[in-house]
Design an enzyme around this catalytic site. Structure first.
Site, PDB file in Angstrom:
ATOM      1  N   HIS A 195     -21.621 -15.935  32.874  1.00 24.52           N
ATOM      2  CA  HIS A 195     -22.884 -16.360  32.269  1.00 24.52           C
ATOM      3  C   HIS A 195     -22.557 -17.249  31.063  1.00 24.52           C
ATOM      4  CE1 HIS A 195     -23.918 -13.108  34.915  1.00 24.52           C
ATOM      5  NE2 HIS A 195     -25.223 -13.254  34.701  1.00 24.52           N
ATOM      6  N   GLU A 225     -17.773  -3.373  24.402  1.00 22.35           N
ATOM      7  CA  GLU A 225     -16.986  -4.597  24.583  1.00 22.35           C
ATOM      8  C   GLU A 225     -15.711  -4.593  23.744  1.00 22.35           C
ATOM      9  OE1 GLU A 225     -20.198  -4.533  23.744  1.00 22.35           O
ATOM     10  OE2 GLU A 225     -21.223  -5.198  25.561  1.00 22.35           O
ATOM     11  N   ASP A 275      -9.511   6.978   7.173  1.00 24.17           N
ATOM     12  CA  ASP A 275     -10.970   6.989   7.207  1.00 24.17           C
ATOM     13  C   ASP A 275     -11.535   5.631   7.602  1.00 24.17           C
ATOM     14  OD1 ASP A 275     -11.964   9.668   6.228  1.00 24.17           O
ATOM     15  OD2 ASP A 275     -10.460   9.205   4.721  1.00 24.17           O
ATOM     16  N   GLY A 323      -3.733  -3.327  11.432  1.00 19.13           N
ATOM     17  CA  GLY A 323      -4.204  -3.795  10.137  1.00 19.13           C
ATOM     18  C   GLY A 323      -5.716  -3.929  10.162  1.00 19.13           C
ATOM     19  N   PRO A 324      -6.247  -4.689  11.106  1.00 17.06           N
ATOM     20  CA  PRO A 324      -7.695  -4.698  11.299  1.00 17.06           C
ATOM     21  C   PRO A 324      -8.131  -3.281  11.703  1.00 17.06           C
ATOM     22  CG  PRO A 324      -6.675  -6.600  12.354  1.00 17.06           C
ATOM     23  CD  PRO A 324      -5.561  -5.651  11.972  1.00 17.06           C
ATOM     24  N   HIS A 344       0.832  -1.196   0.000  1.00 13.61           N
ATOM     25  CA  HIS A 344       0.000   0.000   0.000  1.00 13.61           C
ATOM     26  C   HIS A 344       0.868   1.248   0.000  1.00 13.61           C
ATOM     27  CE1 HIS A 344      -2.351  -3.312   1.672  1.00 13.61           C
ATOM     28  NE2 HIS A 344      -3.446  -2.687   1.297  1.00 13.61           N
ATOM     29  N   HIS A 404      -4.091   3.162  -3.463  1.00  9.50           N
ATOM     30  CA  HIS A 404      -4.231   2.689  -2.079  1.00  9.50           C
ATOM     31  C   HIS A 404      -3.495   1.382  -1.842  1.00  9.50           C
ATOM     32  CE1 HIS A 404      -6.090   1.335   1.674  1.00  9.50           C
ATOM     33  NE2 HIS A 404      -6.285   0.199   1.059  1.00  9.50           N
ATOM     34  N   SER A 421     -22.594  -8.176  37.622  1.00 10.51           N
ATOM     35  CA  SER A 421     -22.826  -9.514  37.067  1.00 10.51           C
ATOM     36  C   SER A 421     -21.528 -10.265  36.828  1.00 10.51           C
ATOM     37  CB  SER A 421     -23.588  -9.413  35.740  1.00 10.51           C
ATOM     38  OG  SER A 421     -24.856  -8.833  35.928  1.00 10.51           O
TER      39      SER A 421
END
Lengths: 656, 656
Positions: free
Chosen positions: A453, A403, A154, A116-117, A27, A258, A376
């Site tokens: 749980h 989360e 972005d 990366g993610p 990239h 890109h 909890s």
């Protein structure tokens, strides 16, 4: 020095386009577009010393837009880190090169996080910034006083995890966090306005951020904006207006630059455009020297810091904590002794709270929290007051209903060092943060997820809240330890194992419902074996029952029913598959011999249990979604009771 | 009628607190707090007819804050839906009651979506609103002209998926979407300001939403705000200032009333406070009649709509599409014939694009998209122009970098009916949207995920982008079909299977790299068997090689090498575990006989393959994270080549 900022930036551009061209993969657009901004950041703002990349008080720099990895590889090389060498860069994206497709913290010092993610890098940086303020509150300005910088695109800013992260950062007013937004108006599919009409800065401002803009190719303007960001007491986002692929005269400003090599023609055109005459992977001496001088700027600051550290009364403790070492005398043995002495029937989530009571007193580095399920998940103990924008010394983060943001923040805390993060939510919502859990495993970070749980045993909340596949599906994530303890003793043992493993994350799957204490004799940490014989057959052994967590009690009851019929049955508790599989073959064969009927009982999918029961074994579990009813009714409905299991085992034995 | 709005609302409050009290489990706070708002919504705004709950042009109502399920159960009962009956409500949260802990679309008509995992209901509603505008553009105002209403709490609004969803909704200017925010300033952990300092309305405004506020206990003010929302052309959020648990005099306004029964004393106090004298599960006749009258309001509107439908030239097509039936003559046979005639070596992502070319011409109901990876996922075909705020008739959504938002939006489209949604991202990012995929499976909705770059075969992008556990971990989600086709023919077959299954979602795991066409003879849809013999042993069969996707080619090569040594080897291609397991035992035993060595080859975790290889079999795969290098180098590095596999099989045979 007479080397211009543009020439410094062009060195990044040249390395980036040449490395991508050589690999014919990568990239180039982002590194070329953000080269000017990065030059200002590293040249004038970032506190670092390439000769001591692990210096505790360095600024952290996270390339959240990890696909632009050549940006950071260029910067590390140019400023004088030992790696990557020019050879490393020339082998960008090849097997065994530390210059992997995306930056990897385990490959290169100076890469603070594996990214990366999209979005997760920024969310990770939020955790680093929390850790910095927390340690500052504990150790003072002399030892901890640095910033966390992020470059994000972005893509990062559109991801949900980023929204969670900035909400948390704004709430905690993390003024030492500065995000440099590569505002190039381009995504992979084309213009940003194909998919977004958002006023990004207004959205950040709505969550309590300071916002400022600049021309990302005007170094003076970048300098002004960064100085404003540094001066403001809030977390800052700096919108850097850039042209993606700046320097490639025909392709810059398009999505075409890109994620693909420019091509030899365009590389040649870029050389001309940038007036860059050096061969690929050669940096002219004056420019190389100027970059090295930038890299040398931090040495005195670092040396001064080391002087302060040497004379600080907290040196030993600070050094221990930053090294990730537990106190030499850390042990839960005394705590477990009290459990053995006074058996209790409690939910393992409660058992976890009790264990944490002991742990948090012994380990000042634990930093807990929950995604709005504190009562909890039982994650808060008396020694952990809230960490707030007014008091960062607190040891408990109210993460809110975020989360994934929590998981990434914890990764950032662990990467920063000095703290051991743990956080809670319901096990079923591990799905929401699975990307973050996986990144902890990949990054080899000690992050502990308290996931309560953990089965239909939660009862009436029904199938949206009842994990079925979750425990099993996490067992297959590489380098993730999944623990499902059966009682209060195993819960303490699993906590101890999770804390002592500094090389990866752990999941504790814990019950809502009460469980009897099955372990009532003093012993070594049996959970360390992964699986162990909890109960030995009385009559001749015909069956081995293997169970985890809340189903170990059922296995014990089933064994008793079988023994009443003269059928000998062992019970193996298996809190950790990974630890069990690491045992010697002789141990495993002794525990789970192939010539007897092996039976698994787990209130989740039976998928995968063939590994331990063999194909010929029996597997009791749930291969559909759950249902809404009281727990006891559900266990009966899904056939997970000794009364329903024992006859099927008898029938199977009779058929053989 | 002289029944006051307060009395109508108090009927909801009474049912909610009594049902939770009877179950001693549940969430009374939200239904009691939002009873006034819900009364205005159902009384004056919502278009519905309880006698025809599936009326295509009804307004959709999604209770995103699904824990407040007693709100919707109360409303459905009071307005005259056939279910839930009062007996159903009295058995709230008990086994087999349709009044489950959280609302379930498969239990009750009138429950438009299964909610509970926070944020996902709102994100689902965005998909419903997209489907509505899309069908409106295709079928006109006479047939499609309705709104989508959402009740959401602070939990929903904090979740990342909500942020993605509102970004998409704002971008597409979904003016018929109205979110009623239960702005009660309370989360489970306590006050909202424990974890959030966000200016929620400013954040919505930044994404293009219309924002308005009201006093959620002043019905006239609620009416004004809802009217404003209806009048505005943008999507609207209505901040309804409420007191959680309104009516419970001692507990209202605290987190204590969120998720627990009030207790008998507080229920009694609430009866007094609300002046509610009826016994539990009894509604005074005048109030019941007034609610029934509200329920009857929509009948004439619905009848008029049916009149328009009967006289519309598009009746048959509209009815077919809303029923979810494919055209009677739909088949990919002709397309597959062209493949058989002209074998091609293409990536399965490209094969998917080619299949979609045929499908999208045959099925006007497909509605595609990608999370900003259109050119990589190959999800766009020439017959699918973009769906934009200026032209909702387009059949392609640029979802942006919003995977979870995309997954939930697709769930909403499928739940709305009339469209078959499919969308793409990289397989590894299934982690980002796993919660949405699971909800599609639970809700039994036909949603098709096109997940490309399905292994180390993607090459240089490295471990952050390389799925290892993903395919296997999705195989264990109940009611989810996971397909991993081996070539262009299987890809078409799997697409056909995914489209023909109206009862659940599908995942297509597809390669980046080219694969040879292995199927060159005309046949039935062999993928429908899940696994089938692609190649029969020449010599005496000693081995069965089982592979999926890109590794089937490797299995074929391995078989050839073995045959050269006189070792007979079958090759079984297994694109779908679920379909294979549904075959008769005789078929499975014939394919995978226990007396021969069974060997699996899949470029992912070996975890779980014991099911098909037995313990004694061999399993070739990858049980660590991947690496960054060209694909061919990685296959060799991880030992997944015929040259490396065949000798190990020979050795295993010699050892037996």
């Amino acid at each position: 020095m007479t080397v211009s900022d543009k020439s410094l930036a062009n060195a990044i551009r040249a390395l980036s386009m040449d490395a991508v061209q050589a690999a014919n993969s990568g990239h180039p657009g982002m590194p070329m577009g953000m080269a000017d901004v990065a030059t200002v950041l590293f040249g004038d703002f970032l506190k670092f010393d390439p000769t001591q990349p692990k210096w505790a008080d360095r600024d952290r720099f996270v390339l959240s837009a990890g696909h632009g990895s050549m940006l950071i590889y260029s910067l590390l090389h140019l400023t004088g880190y030992a790696r990557p060498t020019m050879e490393d860069i020339a082998s960008f994206r090849q097997l065994h090169s530390p210059c992997a497709g995306h930056p990897e913290n385990f490959e290169l010092a100076g890469v603070e996080a594996t990214t990366g993610p999209l979005g997760s890098g920024l969310a990770t940086a939020v955790g680093m910034a929390i850790a910095e303020r927390h340690l500052n509150a504990q150790f003072g300005d002399d030892l901890v006083d640095h910033r966390t910088w992020v470059i994000a695109g972005d893509g990062c800013l559109m991801e949900g995890v980023n929204h969670e992260a900035i909400g948390l950062a704004g709430h905690l007013n993390l003024g030492r966090l500065i995000v440099l937004w590569d505002d190039n108006k381009i995504t992979i599919d084309g213009a940003v306005d194909l998919s977004s009409s958002e006023d990004v800065l207004a959205r950040y401002a709505a969550t309590g951020w300071h916002v400022v803009s600049c021309d990302g190719h005007d170094v003076a303007d970048v300098r002004r904006a960064l100085a404003e960001a540094v001066a403001d007491s809030r977390p800052s986002i700096v919108a850097c207006a850039t042209k993606i692929g700046y320097g490639a005269p025909n392709k810059a400003g398009t999505s075409g630059v890109h994620g693909s090599a420019l091509g030899t023609d365009e590389v040649a055109a870029a050389r001309e455009f940038l007036d860059w005459t050096a061969e690929p992977f050669v940096i002219p001496a004056d420019i190389a020297d100027a970059w090295k001088a930038i890299g040398a700027k931090g040495r005195d600051v670092r040396a001064a810091w080391e002087g302060r550290l040497a004379s600080d009364e907290k040196t030993a403790e600070f050094t221990r904590r930053m090294a990730g070492d537990l106190p030499a005398d850390f042990s839960l043995e005394a705590y477990i002794d009290t459990l053995i002495a006074n058996p209790q029937k409690v939910a393992t989530r409660k058992a976890s709270e009790l264990a944490l009571g002991a742990i948090n007193d012994l380990l000042p580095e634990t930093l807990g929290g929950s995604a709005d399920l504190t009562g909890s998940n039982n994650t808060k103990t008396k020694s952990t007051g809230p960490l707030t924008k007014d008091d960062y010394s607190g040891r408990y983060v109210y993460y809110g209903i975020r989360e994934f943001g929590m998981a990434c923040a914890m990764n950032g805390m662990a990467l920063h060092g000095g703290v051991i993060p743990y956080g809670g939510t319901f096990l079923v919502f591990s799905d929401y943060m699975r990307g973050g859990i996986r990144l902890a495993a990949l990054q080899q970070q000690r992050v502990i997820h308290v996931l309560t749980h953990d089965s239909i045993g939660l009862g009436e909340d029904g199938p949206t809240h009842q994990p079925i596949e979750h425990v099993m599906s996490m067992r297959m994530i590489p380098n993730l330890d999944v623990y499902r303890p059966a009682d209060i003793v195993e819960t303490a043992e699993c906590w101890e194992l999770a804390l002592k493993d500094a090389t990866g994350p752990s999941v504790l799957a814990l019950t809502r419902q009460n469980l009897p204490q099955l372990r009532t004799e003093k012993s070594e940490n049996l959970s360390a074996r992964g699986g162990y014989r909890l109960r030995s057959a009385g009559a001749e052994r015909k069956v081995v029952l293997i169970a985890t967590g809340s189903e170990v009690e059922i296995a014990v009851d089933t064994a008793k029913m079988l023994e009443e019929q003269g059928i000998g049955a062992d019970v193996v508790s298996m809190p950790s598959w990974a630890h069990f599989e690491a045992q010697p073959k002789s141990y495993k064969d002794d525990l789970l011999p192939h010539h007897v009927l092996r039976v698994s009982i787990e209130a989740g999918t039976t998928f995968g249990w063939e590994r331990h029961t063999g194909i010929a074994g029996l597997r009791f579990g749930i291969d559909s979604f759950g249902a809404s009813a009281p727990a006891e009714a559900l266990y009966d409905h899904f056939g997970l009771t000794a009364a329903k299991i024992a006859p099927q085992i008898v029938a199977a034995l009779n058929n053989n």
